[in-house]
Design an enzyme around this catalytic site. Structure first.
Site, mmCIF file in Angstrom:
data_model
loop_
_atom_site.group_PDB
_atom_site.id
_atom_site.type_symbol
_atom_site.label_atom_id
_atom_site.label_comp_id
_atom_site.label_asym_id
_atom_site.label_seq_id
_atom_site.Cartn_x
_atom_site.Cartn_y
_atom_site.Cartn_z
ATOM 1 N N ARG A 237 -17.433 14.580 -13.293
ATOM 2 C CA ARG A 237 -16.792 14.021 -12.258
ATOM 3 C C ARG A 237 -17.709 12.037 -12.579
ATOM 4 N NH1 ARG A 237 -15.493 14.625 -6.038
ATOM 5 N NH2 ARG A 237 -13.739 14.991 -7.067
ATOM 6 N N HIS B 126 -7.749 11.404 -11.416
ATOM 7 C CA HIS B 126 -8.164 12.373 -10.949
ATOM 8 C C HIS B 126 -7.268 13.798 -11.688
ATOM 9 C CE1 HIS B 126 -10.057 15.629 -8.737
ATOM 10 N NE2 HIS B 126 -10.270 15.414 -7.834
ATOM 11 N N ARG C 231 -14.785 21.072 -3.602
ATOM 12 C CA ARG C 231 -13.868 21.310 -3.282
ATOM 13 C C ARG C 231 -13.223 20.976 -5.656
ATOM 14 N NH1 ARG C 231 -13.031 20.570 0.880
ATOM 15 N NH2 ARG C 231 -13.741 18.951 0.180
ATOM 16 N N THR C 232 -13.511 20.503 -5.608
ATOM 17 C CA THR C 232 -13.353 20.347 -7.535
ATOM 18 C C THR C 232 -14.337 21.215 -8.008
ATOM 19 O OG1 THR C 232 -12.322 18.482 -7.652
ATOM 20 C CG2 THR C 232 -12.981 18.752 -9.723
ATOM 21 N N LYS D 27 -33.115 9.185 -15.191
ATOM 22 C CA LYS D 27 -34.545 8.666 -16.833
ATOM 23 C C LYS D 27 -33.740 7.454 -17.393
ATOM 24 C CE LYS D 27 -36.758 12.981 -17.593
ATOM 25 N NZ LYS D 27 -36.948 13.696 -18.054
#
Ligand code: NCD
Length: 304
Positions: free
Chosen positions: A101, A129, A51-52, A80
């Site tokens: 995120r 959030h 969703r986000t 890396k």
């Protein structure tokens, strides 16, 4: 330049402004369809999301802009050994705004210190959030007509659930809210939130073990998933994951105008039979997430 890292980075007036803009977008989508023409959003997702990330990307597309990014750290130079700071400095050369995120608490904050473009925290570990909180606030406003003057039950994983932590901090600034914290002892709300929010502000709250004992008093029930990925051992997760399952039977004693929210994804904590109940708001909530992210990006890009 503004970033959004914590749900209290925005004042109540700024939040109200974003929610009003989201409602205007809902009412007249065509008027906003070219507002981000020529703009690019980068989604840097070091942790899974449906969703986000997709609602951010859909939001930018609906505003006429473009999107780029990665949906797993394995697909990027992070594998890396590149630091978040370096990644953001570079992506900031390619994009006008970044949604990030990260499993580590504080990573988006660190990114914001070196980024040439606005950073939006799209979830950092068990911490915060803020765009889910904006989604939740828009949903509460649309479903209930106002923010404030209700009793909210927050149920499930209150220890690791960042959506709950963010939401409590944001709601603490509105009037007339009673908080009922429904969690097993092992997943209780962290002490710092009890102390810094409820006790510091003198807000009414109580902690209970079952949803049955408080169901009749709730106006809002915010269900959450037990956050499997934040547990240290599988046995604890398995023991706790099905502590709360909301079903039709448990809703028998609930108010007729209860609003049931869930940030999603759900696992077992809401039985699918509840989906048809008009009090189930969670799919409307997911839709609101796109509109509120459109409004937020317009504000951070200073286009509205
Ligand atoms: C939440 C999250 O990522 O914290 N999901 C979301 O963004 N809608 C809730 C969760 O994962 O349980």
């Amino acid at each position: 330049m503004r970033h959004l890292i914590d749900s209290t980075d925005l004042s109540v007036a700024e939040i109200d402004d974003i929610l009003d803009l989201a409602q205007k977008i809902i009412d007249n989508r065509a008027a906003y369809s070219e507002m981000c023409k020529g703009k690019k959003l980068a989604t840097l997702f070091y942790e899974p999301s449906t969703r986000t990330r997709l609602s951010f990307e859909a939001a930018m597309m609906e505003l006429g802009g473009n999107v780029l990014g990665f949906s797993s750290a394995d697909d990027s130079s992070v594998s890396k050994g590149e630091s978040v700071g370096d990644t953001v400095r570079v992506v900031g050369c390619y994009a006008d705004i970044i949604a990030m995120r990260h499993p580590k608490e504080g990573a988006p904050m660190r990114a914001s210190m070196v980024s040439p473009v606005p950073i939006i925290n799209a979830g950092d570990g068990g911490h915060n959030h803020p765009t889910q909180t904006l989604t939740d606030l828009l949903t509460l406003k649309r479903e209930r007509g106002q923010l404030g003057n209700f009793t909210i039950g927050l149920c499930g994983d209150l220890k690791f659930g960042r959506t709950v932590h963010s939401l409590i901090k944001a709601l603490s600034r509105y009037e007339g809210i009673n908080y009922v914290l429904i969690a097993p002892t092992e997943l209780k709300l962290p002490g710092y939130l009890i102390k810094d929010v409820f006790e510091a502000e003198g807000l009414p709250y109580k902690e209970v073990l079952t949803m049955e004992e408080v169901m009749p008093e709730l106006d809002v029930l915010y269900m959450t998933r037990v956050q499997k990925e934040r547990f240290f051992n599988e046995a604890d997760y398995v023991r706790l994951k099905d502590t709360y399952i909301l079903d039709k039977k448990k809703l028998k004693t609930a108010k007729p105008d209860l609003s049931i929210l869930h940030p999603l994804p759900r696992v077992n904590e809401i039985a699918p039979e509840v989906d048809e109940d008009p009090r189930a708001c969670y799919f409307r909530q997911a839709l609101n997430g796109k509109f509120v992210r459109m409004a937020l990006m317009l504000k951070l890009l200073e286009l509205a």
